[in-house]
Design a protein around this motif. Structure first.
Motif, PDB file in Angstrom:
ATOM      1  N   GLU A 145     -34.360  65.135 -29.300  1.00 41.01           N
ATOM      2  CA  GLU A 145     -35.438  64.017 -29.523  1.00 41.01           C
ATOM      3  C   GLU A 145     -35.640  64.411 -31.007  1.00 41.01           C
ATOM      4  O   GLU A 145     -36.058  65.613 -31.177  1.00 41.01           O
TER       5      GLU A 145
ATOM      6  N   SER B  54     -32.938  56.965 -18.954  1.00 44.61           N
ATOM      7  CA  SER B  54     -32.417  58.056 -18.218  1.00 44.61           C
ATOM      8  C   SER B  54     -30.776  57.997 -18.123  1.00 44.61           C
ATOM      9  O   SER B  54     -30.185  58.812 -18.383  1.00 44.61           O
TER      10      SER B  54
ATOM     11  N   VAL C 261     -35.018  57.383 -27.491  1.00 47.86           N
ATOM     12  CA  VAL C 261     -35.444  56.443 -26.286  1.00 47.86           C
ATOM     13  C   VAL C 261     -36.822  56.001 -26.655  1.00 47.86           C
ATOM     14  O   VAL C 261     -37.138  54.982 -26.590  1.00 47.86           O
TER      15      VAL C 261
ATOM     16  N   SER D 230     -31.638  51.819 -18.174  1.00 47.51           N
ATOM     17  CA  SER D 230     -32.721  52.858 -18.713  1.00 47.51           C
ATOM     18  C   SER D 230     -32.393  54.005 -19.566  1.00 47.51           C
ATOM     19  O   SER D 230     -31.341  54.310 -19.648  1.00 47.51           O
TER      20      SER D 230
HETATM   21  C1  LIG Z   1     -37.759  60.515 -24.951  1.00 46.91           C
HETATM   22  C2  LIG Z   1     -37.251  59.847 -23.730  1.00 46.91           C
HETATM   23  N1  LIG Z   1     -36.174  59.784 -23.136  1.00 46.91           N
HETATM   24  C3  LIG Z   1     -35.771  59.252 -21.890  1.00 46.91           C
HETATM   25  C4  LIG Z   1     -36.742  58.636 -21.302  1.00 46.91           C
HETATM   26  C5  LIG Z   1     -36.375  57.815 -19.864  1.00 46.91           C
HETATM   27  O1  LIG Z   1     -36.567  56.614 -19.999  1.00 46.91           O
HETATM   28  P1  LIG Z   1     -36.541  55.630 -18.671  1.00 46.91           P
HETATM   29  O2  LIG Z   1     -37.761  55.940 -18.261  1.00 46.91           O
HETATM   30  O3  LIG Z   1     -36.214  54.028 -19.331  1.00 46.91           O
HETATM   31  O4  LIG Z   1     -35.385  56.161 -17.936  1.00 46.91           O
HETATM   32  C6  LIG Z   1     -38.080  58.735 -21.934  1.00 46.91           C
HETATM   33  C7  LIG Z   1     -39.100  58.012 -20.942  1.00 46.91           C
HETATM   34  O5  LIG Z   1     -40.310  58.267 -20.888  1.00 46.91           O
HETATM   35  C8  LIG Z   1     -38.390  59.156 -23.096  1.00 46.91           C
HETATM   36  O6  LIG Z   1     -39.490  59.476 -23.259  1.00 46.91           O
END
Ligand SMILES: Cc1ncc(COP(=O)(O)O)c(C=O)c1O
Length: 450
Positions: free
Chosen positions: A218, A116, A253, A114
């Motif tokens: 980001e 995260s 992500v 993920s």
């Molecule tokens: C910029 C960003 N990072 C990390 C994540 C987390 O990803 P996940 O929900 O796959 O753990 C998200 C999810 O919305 C995101 O938009």
């Protein structure tokens, strides 16, 4: 009137049985299937998708090449953990990721499941490889839902309320928002300088730069409402990192895998990061994430510091290889740039008509339409966002908003011109009806929003 009998039944069951902590409710859309940019609900109603499953299916729903790759791989091996053994799809994908990520230097990759956990991995990578404990992220960023990712995030109180203490050693600096500038009237470059100055003040007063391992940023802040920073900021941040031996890590992500018309969001700013964090669309919806970084950094990691039994599993890797193939083979990146420009222009034209559109921003097919109660104060217009989103859904559009006021325009990258035009027509019609006061307040009880 649409029939929603089956949808409503399933939504009731779901809401009675699953955790409210895992749901941000917009409207009762229970999805049966998806193809390209179209979603079908349980009652057979069709919708154009403006959300791409939160940016996780850039190749569109069930792209035939991705489906075929998944089926073929599932037929021969679903999982043998790469923690102990080796398999070909992972090595092939690693080579591809090394070739498409920015930076003309030797790289290595690690995988997870993920966005995260990839952020957690990036924190570990930064600390281990530099020997420095502190990590810096940005106010109003979203990085995910594990403890590490929540510690990096700073966009929502319920995310961290009562679950603390969070990870120590994380600092949050202001992210440059040219629309809601720290001091009204500042130019984008002045906003950038202001935010760089805040970092310098932190360096001088409470955040010793020689204890900082990395900035995790980001390239376009996603869930805070698609804030595009001035290019100057990222360039100056890179220089600040270089001057202090700090890593710059791009959190891709949401903005990666073609979303902005480039493979990765950071490429729009002429800056090369030391590492990128990948997730969401990497495998067109299957759970896969990864970090691609300078090889000498990853080489400092010692097993078992960051590994997952099913991370980088063969089926997800096969889906990721097919995803890269689709984005490359179908020349999607050019399509995203062209269509993104046309779509943005249409929203900018609407801004002439509707006083409640404060700002239209974004790159490629990552567009935010920020709704305000007053263009001068820029106060967020949650009621407008909720009502327009709800009305658009009634008209056959899967639309959402974040940060209370920003319509999220992130369709699958394979969306056709016709589908996109129809989607924007629906948004325009919904805005007209909102403007005329034709959308009832009762809608506000239903829409929770992000
Ligand atoms: C910029 C960003 N990072 C990390 C994540 C987390 O990803 P996940 O929900 O796959 O753990 C998200 C999810 O919305 C995101 O938009």
């Amino acid at each position: 009137m649409r029939d929603l009998t089956k949808c409503l039944r399933l939504v009731d069951e779901d809401r009675a049985l699953t955790s409210p902590g895992a749901k941000v409710h917009y409207y009762p859309l229970a999805i049966k299937s998806g193809r390209g940019s179209t979603i079908e609900d349980l009652d057979g109603n069709l919708y154009i998708d403006m959300l791409s499953s939160a940016g996780a299916v850039n190749t569109g729903h069930c792209h035939p090449k991705v489906v075929e790759a998944i089926k073929k791989q599932a037929d021969s091996l679903i999982l043998y953990t790469h923690v102990y053994m080796y398999h070909e799809p992972l090595v092939s994908l690693t080579k591809e990721l090394i070739s498409i990520t920015p930076g003309d230097f030797r790289k290595r990759v690690f995988f997870g499941l993920s966005g995260s956990d990839a952020n957690d991995g990036a924190i570990k990578l930064a600390r281990v490889s530099t020997g420095r404990p502190r990590v810096v992220s940005f106010i109003r960023s979203y990085h995910g839902s594990t403890y590490g990712a929540i510690s990096l995030s700073a966009v929502s109180l319920p995310m961290s309320r009562k679950i603390g203490p969070l990870l120590p050693g994380i600092h949050h600096m202001p992210f440059p928002d040219p629309y809601r500038a720290p001091i009204p009237g500042m130019s984008p470059d002045e906003v950038s300088d202001y935010c760089i100055d805040q970092i310098k003040i932190a360096f001088e007063n409470f955040m010793p730069p020689d204890e900082v391992s990395a900035f995790i940023i980001e390239p376009i802040q996603g869930d805070s409402g698609l804030i595009v920073p001035p290019a100057k900021f990222l360039r100056d941040l890179r220089a600040l990192c270089d001057a202090n031996g700090i890593l710059l890590i791009s959190e891709e992500v949401q903005q990666g895998f073609g979303r902005t018309g480039r493979w990765f969001g950071i490429e729009n700013f002429g800056v090369v990061p030391d590492a990128v964090i990948l997730g969401k669309s990497i495998a067109s919806g299957l759970p896969l994430s990864g970090v691609v970084a300078r090889a000498e950094l990853i080489e400092k990691l010692e097993a078992p510091v960051h590994l997952f039994t099913a991370g980088g599993n063969p089926v997800c890797c096969a889906a990721a290889l097919a995803t890269i193939d689709v984005l490359r083979g179908e020349d999607i990146l050019t399509h995203v740039t062209d269509l993104g420009e046309r779509a943005k222009k249409r929203f900018l034209d609407m801004r002439e008509k509707f006083e409640f559109i404060g700002d239209v921003r974004g790159i490629g097919l990552s567009i935010g339409v920020d709704l305000v109660t007053d263009r001068q104060t820029k106060e967020r217009n949650r009621a407008a966002a909720a009502k327009i989103t709800y009305r658009a859904w009634e008209k056959g559009l899967l639309l959402s908003f974040f940060s209370g006021s920003v319509l999220r325009i992130q369709p699958p990258l394979v969306i056709t011109d016709d589908e996109m035009n129809r989607a924007i027509d629906i948004i325009e019609e919904s805005m007209e009806e909102f403007d005329k006061g034709e959308i009832p307040d009762s809608v506000l009880d239903s829409v929770q929003g992000w």
